[in-house]
Design a protein around this motif. Structure first.
Motif, mmCIF file in Angstrom:
data_model
loop_
_atom_site.group_PDB
_atom_site.id
_atom_site.type_symbol
_atom_site.label_atom_id
_atom_site.label_comp_id
_atom_site.label_asym_id
_atom_site.label_seq_id
_atom_site.Cartn_x
_atom_site.Cartn_y
_atom_site.Cartn_z
ATOM 1 N N ARG A 1 -8.838 -7.060 10.360
ATOM 2 C CA ARG A 1 -8.992 -7.115 8.912
ATOM 3 C C ARG A 1 -8.099 -6.084 8.230
ATOM 4 O O ARG A 1 -8.544 -5.222 7.481
ATOM 5 C CB ARG A 1 -10.447 -6.914 8.493
ATOM 6 N N THR A 3 -5.680 -4.241 5.709
ATOM 7 C CA THR A 3 -5.646 -4.259 4.247
ATOM 8 C C THR A 3 -4.266 -3.908 3.692
ATOM 9 O O THR A 3 -3.993 -4.170 2.523
ATOM 10 C CB THR A 3 -6.660 -3.269 3.658
ATOM 11 N N ASP A 25 -5.413 -15.981 8.493
ATOM 12 C CA ASP A 25 -6.218 -15.563 7.349
ATOM 13 C C ASP A 25 -5.703 -14.216 6.849
ATOM 14 O O ASP A 25 -5.890 -13.190 7.498
ATOM 15 C CB ASP A 25 -7.685 -15.453 7.758
ATOM 16 N N SER A 27 -6.531 -12.967 3.834
ATOM 17 C CA SER A 27 -7.349 -12.620 2.672
ATOM 18 C C SER A 27 -7.763 -11.149 2.632
ATOM 19 O O SER A 27 -8.124 -10.640 1.566
ATOM 20 C CB SER A 27 -8.597 -13.502 2.623
ATOM 21 N N SER A 28 -7.707 -10.463 3.761
ATOM 22 C CA SER A 28 -8.097 -9.048 3.750
ATOM 23 C C SER A 28 -6.980 -8.141 3.237
ATOM 24 O O SER A 28 -7.216 -6.980 2.900
ATOM 25 C CB SER A 28 -8.503 -8.594 5.163
ATOM 26 N N ARG A 30 -4.490 -6.295 0.850
ATOM 27 C CA ARG A 30 -4.697 -5.834 -0.524
ATOM 28 C C ARG A 30 -3.493 -5.087 -1.065
ATOM 29 O O ARG A 30 -3.104 -5.233 -2.211
ATOM 30 C CB ARG A 30 -5.943 -4.927 -0.568
#
Length: 270
Positions: A1, A3, A25, A27-28, A30
């Protein structure tokens, strides 16, 4: 995950066009930093939109400045984060000068210089090269052409040595690269100048297309003619799968220039 993701623009372009990207994926993600070379505006927008990196920042600097001198902030508005390299970092100074060293007013294009604790002492055993880069007042001359706005945000418009002078007109490769990035089939582009007996220099655009896309030279030329001044339309296009690069992912424009000159000479010799 994870970021945060860091890299040079070439890496982000490759990640965006990776054939299996949609299997992962992201989506983590940022934030992160894009640096090491000029960051194309359209690539920044795609990184924010498609890789979920809404807080991604641009950092600008040189190995000789340890390395970052300017940087955008996560709180900066989107327009400033995609079009500028931010503001001068704490305890450092920046200025934009003309060819004789006079500091220019905000909004004028000139060479970016930086001064402060981060500037190197000098090149190892090479006082001549040091004196050519760092002046008597301690300013590091970057060789980059830039413009600073009233709020201190700096926009890089190109390298002074890369500026093309065609028929007396100054043409900034960065401007043309940003323009061609807006074509939906273009994944990456690099613009250079080569010698021309008639105009002094001619423009060559190296184009790499998105996977599965096709685009002809005349089609791209006509698209450009309808949108930019005629003298800015490249005389030559090269469609390639990759650009000459250093091991760290930086494009070698000098090598592209050599290849273009050799290729053109070969075509004229046939």
């Amino acid at each position: 995950r994870a970021t945060a993701l860091y890299g040079v623009p070439t890496m982000f372009i490759a990640e965006l066009d990776h054939p299996r990207r949609h299997e992962f994926d992201l989506s983590s993600l940022r934030t992160g930093i894009m640096a090491g070379a000029t960051c194309p505006i359209e690539v920044m927008r795609r990184v924010i939109d498609e890789m979920h990196m809404g807080e991604v920042q641009i950092a600008y600097g040189m190995t000789e400045t340890s390395p970052v001198s300017l940087q955008t902030g996560a709180a900066d508005d989107l327009e400033r984060r995609v079009t500028s390299v931010g503001r001068t970092q704490p305890w450092l100074q920046s200025k934009v000068i003309d060819s004789i060293g006079t500091t220019l007013a905000r909004g004028e294009i000139g060479e970016l210089c930086t001064r402060g604790y981060s500037v190197m002492l000098g090149y190892w055993d090479n006082p001549k090269a040091t004196a050519e880069s760092i002046d008597a007042e301690g300013w590091m001359h970057t060789g980059d052409l830039a413009v600073m706005d009233e709020q201190g945000y700096v926009r890089i418009v190109g390298r002074s040595k890369d500026m093309i002078i065609r028929g007396g007109e100054n043409i900034y490769p960065r401007e043309l690269e940003e323009f061609f990035f807006t074509h939906p089939a273009v994944a990456d582009v690099q613009v250079i100048g080569i010698p021309c007996s008639r105009y002094g220099e001619e423009i060559v655009a190296w184009i790499r297309l998105h996977p599965g896309q096709t685009l002809g030279e005349e089609e791209l030329r006509e698209w450009a003619r309808a949108r930019i001044a005629h003298f800015k339309v490249p005389r030559h296009f090269r469609f390639v799968d990759e650009f000459p690069m250093t091991v760290t992912g930086k494009v070698q424009k000098f090598r592209m220039r050599e290849i273009s000159i050799e290729a053109l000479a070969g075509e004229q010799g046939r």
